[in-house]
Design a protein around this motif. Structure first.
Motif, PDB file in Angstrom:
ATOM      1  N   GLN A  11      34.058  32.672  33.634  1.00  0.00           N
ATOM      2  CA  GLN A  11      34.523  33.428  34.539  1.00  0.00           C
ATOM      3  C   GLN A  11      35.843  33.010  35.088  1.00  0.00           C
ATOM      4  O   GLN A  11      36.787  33.729  35.593  1.00  0.00           O
ATOM      5  N   SER A  12      36.222  31.694  34.919  1.00  0.00           N
ATOM      6  CA  SER A  12      37.559  30.892  35.597  1.00  0.00           C
ATOM      7  C   SER A  12      38.540  31.589  34.559  1.00  0.00           C
ATOM      8  O   SER A  12      39.726  31.463  35.071  1.00  0.00           O
ATOM      9  N   SER A  13      38.448  32.372  33.602  1.00  0.00           N
ATOM     10  CA  SER A  13      39.706  32.510  32.781  1.00  0.00           C
ATOM     11  C   SER A  13      39.727  34.128  32.828  1.00  0.00           C
ATOM     12  O   SER A  13      40.512  34.859  32.250  1.00  0.00           O
ATOM     13  N   GLU A  14      38.804  34.808  33.646  1.00  0.00           N
ATOM     14  CA  GLU A  14      38.961  36.270  33.696  1.00  0.00           C
ATOM     15  C   GLU A  14      40.227  36.676  34.435  1.00  0.00           C
ATOM     16  O   GLU A  14      40.665  35.946  35.508  1.00  0.00           O
ATOM     17  N   ILE A  15      40.742  37.675  34.048  1.00  0.00           N
ATOM     18  CA  ILE A  15      41.969  38.444  34.626  1.00  0.00           C
ATOM     19  C   ILE A  15      41.598  39.651  35.038  1.00  0.00           C
ATOM     20  O   ILE A  15      41.205  40.606  34.378  1.00  0.00           O
ATOM     21  N   VAL A  16      41.987  39.778  36.468  1.00  0.00           N
ATOM     22  CA  VAL A  16      41.769  41.176  37.116  1.00  0.00           C
ATOM     23  C   VAL A  16      43.210  41.838  36.736  1.00  0.00           C
ATOM     24  O   VAL A  16      44.264  41.577  37.323  1.00  0.00           O
ATOM     25  N   LEU A  17      42.891  43.080  36.131  1.00  0.00           N
ATOM     26  CA  LEU A  17      44.063  43.728  35.559  1.00  0.00           C
ATOM     27  C   LEU A  17      44.453  44.751  36.705  1.00  0.00           C
ATOM     28  O   LEU A  17      45.666  45.370  36.725  1.00  0.00           O
ATOM     29  N   PHE A  18      43.554  45.268  37.591  1.00  0.00           N
ATOM     30  CA  PHE A  18      43.868  46.314  38.586  1.00  0.00           C
ATOM     31  C   PHE A  18      43.358  45.581  39.957  1.00  0.00           C
ATOM     32  O   PHE A  18      42.063  45.479  40.082  1.00  0.00           O
ATOM     33  N   ASP A  19      44.449  45.503  41.010  1.00  0.00           N
ATOM     34  CA  ASP A  19      43.897  45.006  42.065  1.00  0.00           C
ATOM     35  C   ASP A  19      43.279  45.977  43.239  1.00  0.00           C
ATOM     36  O   ASP A  19      42.901  45.543  44.404  1.00  0.00           O
ATOM     37  N   GLY A  20      43.206  47.123  42.781  1.00  0.00           N
ATOM     38  CA  GLY A  20      42.535  48.193  43.653  1.00  0.00           C
ATOM     39  C   GLY A  20      43.329  48.898  44.520  1.00  0.00           C
ATOM     40  O   GLY A  20      43.125  49.822  45.316  1.00  0.00           O
ATOM     41  N   LYS A  21      44.635  48.583  44.641  1.00  0.00           N
ATOM     42  CA  LYS A  21      45.617  49.126  45.505  1.00  0.00           C
ATOM     43  C   LYS A  21      46.743  49.328  45.075  1.00  0.00           C
ATOM     44  O   LYS A  21      47.855  50.033  45.725  1.00  0.00           O
ATOM     45  N   SER A  22      47.400  48.735  43.848  1.00  0.00           N
ATOM     46  CA  SER A  22      48.854  49.043  43.390  1.00  0.00           C
ATOM     47  C   SER A  22      48.809  49.179  41.946  1.00  0.00           C
ATOM     48  O   SER A  22      47.783  48.707  41.022  1.00  0.00           O
ATOM     49  N   PHE A  23      49.833  49.732  41.505  1.00  0.00           N
ATOM     50  CA  PHE A  23      50.174  49.592  39.804  1.00  0.00           C
ATOM     51  C   PHE A  23      50.653  48.304  39.406  1.00  0.00           C
ATOM     52  O   PHE A  23      51.249  48.510  38.487  1.00  0.00           O
ATOM     53  N   GLU A  24      50.718  47.369  40.251  1.00  0.00           N
ATOM     54  CA  GLU A  24      51.386  46.109  39.759  1.00  0.00           C
ATOM     55  C   GLU A  24      50.974  45.647  38.401  1.00  0.00           C
ATOM     56  O   GLU A  24      49.697  45.595  38.107  1.00  0.00           O
ATOM     57  N   GLY A  25      51.461  45.356  37.340  1.00  0.00           N
ATOM     58  CA  GLY A  25      51.240  45.004  36.022  1.00  0.00           C
ATOM     59  C   GLY A  25      50.853  46.049  34.806  1.00  0.00           C
ATOM     60  O   GLY A  25      50.744  45.982  34.076  1.00  0.00           O
ATOM     61  N   TRP A  26      51.150  47.490  35.766  1.00  0.00           N
ATOM     62  CA  TRP A  26      51.173  48.659  34.998  1.00  0.00           C
ATOM     63  C   TRP A  26      52.541  49.614  34.985  1.00  0.00           C
ATOM     64  O   TRP A  26      53.231  49.161  35.674  1.00  0.00           O
ATOM     65  N   GLU A  27      52.739  50.058  33.640  1.00  0.00           N
ATOM     66  CA  GLU A  27      53.677  51.094  33.400  1.00  0.00           C
ATOM     67  C   GLU A  27      53.223  52.528  33.109  1.00  0.00           C
ATOM     68  O   GLU A  27      52.215  52.604  32.553  1.00  0.00           O
ATOM     69  N   GLY A  28      54.045  53.449  33.876  1.00  0.00           N
ATOM     70  CA  GLY A  28      53.578  54.829  33.754  1.00  0.00           C
ATOM     71  C   GLY A  28      53.645  55.679  32.497  1.00  0.00           C
ATOM     72  O   GLY A  28      53.526  55.020  31.352  1.00  0.00           O
ATOM     73  N   PRO A  29      53.341  56.904  32.603  1.00  0.00           N
ATOM     74  CA  PRO A  29      53.905  57.972  33.577  1.00  0.00           C
ATOM     75  C   PRO A  29      53.057  58.185  34.641  1.00  0.00           C
ATOM     76  O   PRO A  29      52.008  58.274  34.738  1.00  0.00           O
ATOM     77  N   PHE A  30      53.483  57.547  35.906  1.00  0.00           N
ATOM     78  CA  PHE A  30      52.869  57.363  36.677  1.00  0.00           C
ATOM     79  C   PHE A  30      52.490  58.950  37.663  1.00  0.00           C
ATOM     80  O   PHE A  30      51.719  59.005  38.235  1.00  0.00           O
TER      81      PHE A  30
END
Length: 196
Positions: A11-30
């Motif tokens: 689990q230590s190498s797990e990456i949370v791709l979506f923080d549940g509140k923002s599009f940080e790390g993502w790109e649209g079309p939003f």
């Protein structure tokens, strides 16, 4: 449980791709995606969806295990999650593998805009017994080298070996909503573990 089924690393190498509140790390079309109740929501119930749309990670991944939860709302639902994928320049489409969901494609591995075909899929009758049409489902996607495996709600649906050496072994992750009638695809708890 699903992580163990799919041979998840620590689990230590797990990456949370979506923080549940923002599009940080993502790109649209939003304009085709919104955040609601800790989920990314694609599409709308108020109008038909004119074309496929994809919300993608900015980061590229190669060997990994991806886990996410999803639910779909509407009469004729169709969506999926792309992986080892890239955007087609000056176009709304992407090209690459898709963990498919909806219609007769539940649990199937589709090749979006490349071979444009289902590469591997499960016994649909068996898979439909575990699909939750009213609530959340869980997908596990494992890609290591030329080996791709999919699990849907704990049932292995795909065990595929890519034989074409020209097919890229890395790319973005992208959430899809398919063109068609009004529908919503909800995605949450999107986590990725890199594989050595």
């Amino acid at each position: 449980m699903l992580g163990l089924l799919a041979g998840c690393s620590t689990q230590s190498s797990e990456i949370v791709l979506f923080d549940g509140k923002s599009f940080e790390g993502w790109e649209g079309p939003f304009e085709s995606f919104r955040i609601e109740n800790g989920s990314i929501v694609a599409g709308t119930l108020s109008a038909p969806i004119p074309k496929n749309q994809f919300l993608s990670t900015k980061e590229i991944f190669d060997d990994f295990e991806l886990r996410f939860k999803f639910k779909m709302i509407g009469e004729k639902v169709n969506a999926g999650v792309q992986f080892r994928t890239k955007r087609i320049p000056d176009h709304h489409e992407v090209i690459g593998y898709q963990a498919d969901m909806g219609g007769k494609y539940w649990g199937a591995l589709y090749d979006e805009q490349r071979r444009k075909t289902v590469l591997a899929g499960p016994d649909l009758e068996k898979v439909m017994k575990v699909v939750n049409h009213q609530d959340w489902n869980e997908y596990v996607v494992r890609a290591k080298g030329d080996h791709i495996q999919l699990w849907l709600n704990g049932i292995k649906t795909v065990d595929y070996a890519e034989e074409d050496p020209s097919v890229e072994r890395s790319g973005i992750i992208a959430l899809q909503v398919h063109s068609g009638g009004p529908m919503e695809a909800w995605y949450r708890d999107i986590r990725l573990t890199r594989l050595d």
